[in-house]
Scaffold this active site. Structure first.
Site, short mmCIF file in Angstrom:
data_model
loop_
_atom_site.label_atom_id
_atom_site.label_comp_id
_atom_site.label_asym_id
_atom_site.label_seq_id
_atom_site.Cartn_x
_atom_site.Cartn_y
_atom_site.Cartn_z
N TYR A 157 21.81 -16.82 14.61
CA TYR A 157 20.95 -16.48 13.48
C TYR A 157 21.60 -15.42 12.59
O TYR A 157 21.64 -15.55 11.36
CB TYR A 157 19.60 -15.98 14.00
CG TYR A 157 18.70 -15.40 12.95
CD1 TYR A 157 17.97 -16.21 12.09
CD2 TYR A 157 18.56 -14.01 12.82
CE1 TYR A 157 17.13 -15.67 11.12
CE2 TYR A 157 17.72 -13.47 11.86
CZ TYR A 157 17.01 -14.29 11.01
OH TYR A 157 16.19 -13.75 10.06
N SER A 204 18.44 -10.60 6.01
CA SER A 204 17.97 -9.92 7.22
C SER A 204 18.97 -8.85 7.62
O SER A 204 20.18 -9.00 7.39
CB SER A 204 17.82 -10.92 8.37
OG SER A 204 17.58 -10.25 9.61
#
Length: 251
Positions: free
Chosen positions: A157, A144
């Site tokens: 995250y 990501s």
């Protein structure tokens, strides 16, 4: 076995209900993929995903797999590879978590880290070893852009994805020259069920667009894929901003 196109005839998906993974599987089935293993926790969603791919003409198996049970990864994935060569492994599992909640609940934060990083390290190494043993194949890992630089809004995250990204790059270097291709994919904000209701980031995209980028990366044997490609420029600029300025940005 992959041909000159670089696309696989057989695909193992770790995280079999991932919308990005399923969009990628559909795209690859439309090209040349004929056998798919969907690995994930047994659920109606996993069976529904398998049925959808079968309707496209692929032979689809479901495999009980839990990212949080690394002790079983070697056994579970070993059974898949025992069925025959696997041309591509797509590591697509992960959780967003809830930043505000997880900051107050360390156990919940640890679960995010264990799923996105520890579980991925375990499964990634098992898959890489199997691909190396057969002498060919691709390992594609969904990272990501959140891992490029920690943001106040999602640093739990983001830190887990940063670890995963660094691990994947190092694994790619370790496997260079063995016949195994390792590719890290860095999507931005992707419109999925898990992001529904969240504010969209710049250059928001779709699972289908990420799948297109993955296919192109496979054909080119890329080591890193950004989805969309413009994120590479944007994140390069953000990564080098002084910390004080970065902290004040509305990210």
């Amino acid at each position: 076995m992959k041909d000159a196109s670089g696309l696989p005839r057989s695909l193992l998906v770790l995280g079999g209900t991932s919308e990005i993974a399923l969009a990628t599987a559909r795209r690859l089935i439309a090209r040349r993929t004929r056998t798919v293993w969907l690995a994930g926790r047994p659920s109606p969603a996993l069976e529904s995903a398998a049925a959808g791919l079968r309707a496209l003409g692929a032979l689809v198996h479901t495999v009980a797999f839990d990212a949080l049970d690394p002790g079983a990864h070697e056994s579970v994935l070993g059974k898949v590879f025992a069925e025959g060569d696997v041309d591509m492994v797509l590591l697509a599992f992960g959780v967003l978590g809830d930043q505000a909640h997880d900051e107050r609940d360390p156990a919940a934060a640890v679960r995010v880290a264990q799923t996105n990083y520890t579980g991925a390290v375990s499964a990634g190494l098992v898959a890489a070893c199997a691909l190396q043993s057969q002498g060919h194949g691709s390992l594609v890992v969904l990272s990501s852009v959140a891992g490029e630089r920690a943001r106040r809004a999602d640093f739990i995250y983001g830190s887990s994805k940063a670890g995963l990204d660094a691990f994947t790059q190092g694994l790619g270097d370790a496997l260079y020259g063995t016949g195994v291709h390792v590719m890290v994919v860095r999507p931005g904000f992707v419109r999925t069920r898990s992001t529904a209701g969240l504010p969209e980031g710049p250059l928001a995209t779709t699972p289908e667009a990420v799948a297109t980028a993955i296919e192109l990366g496979l054909r080119r044997r890329s080591e890193t894929v950004w989805a969309p490609g413009l994120l590479r420029v944007r994140m390069s600029a953000l990564r080098h901003l002084p910390r004080g300025l970065f902290r004040r940005l509305p990210l």
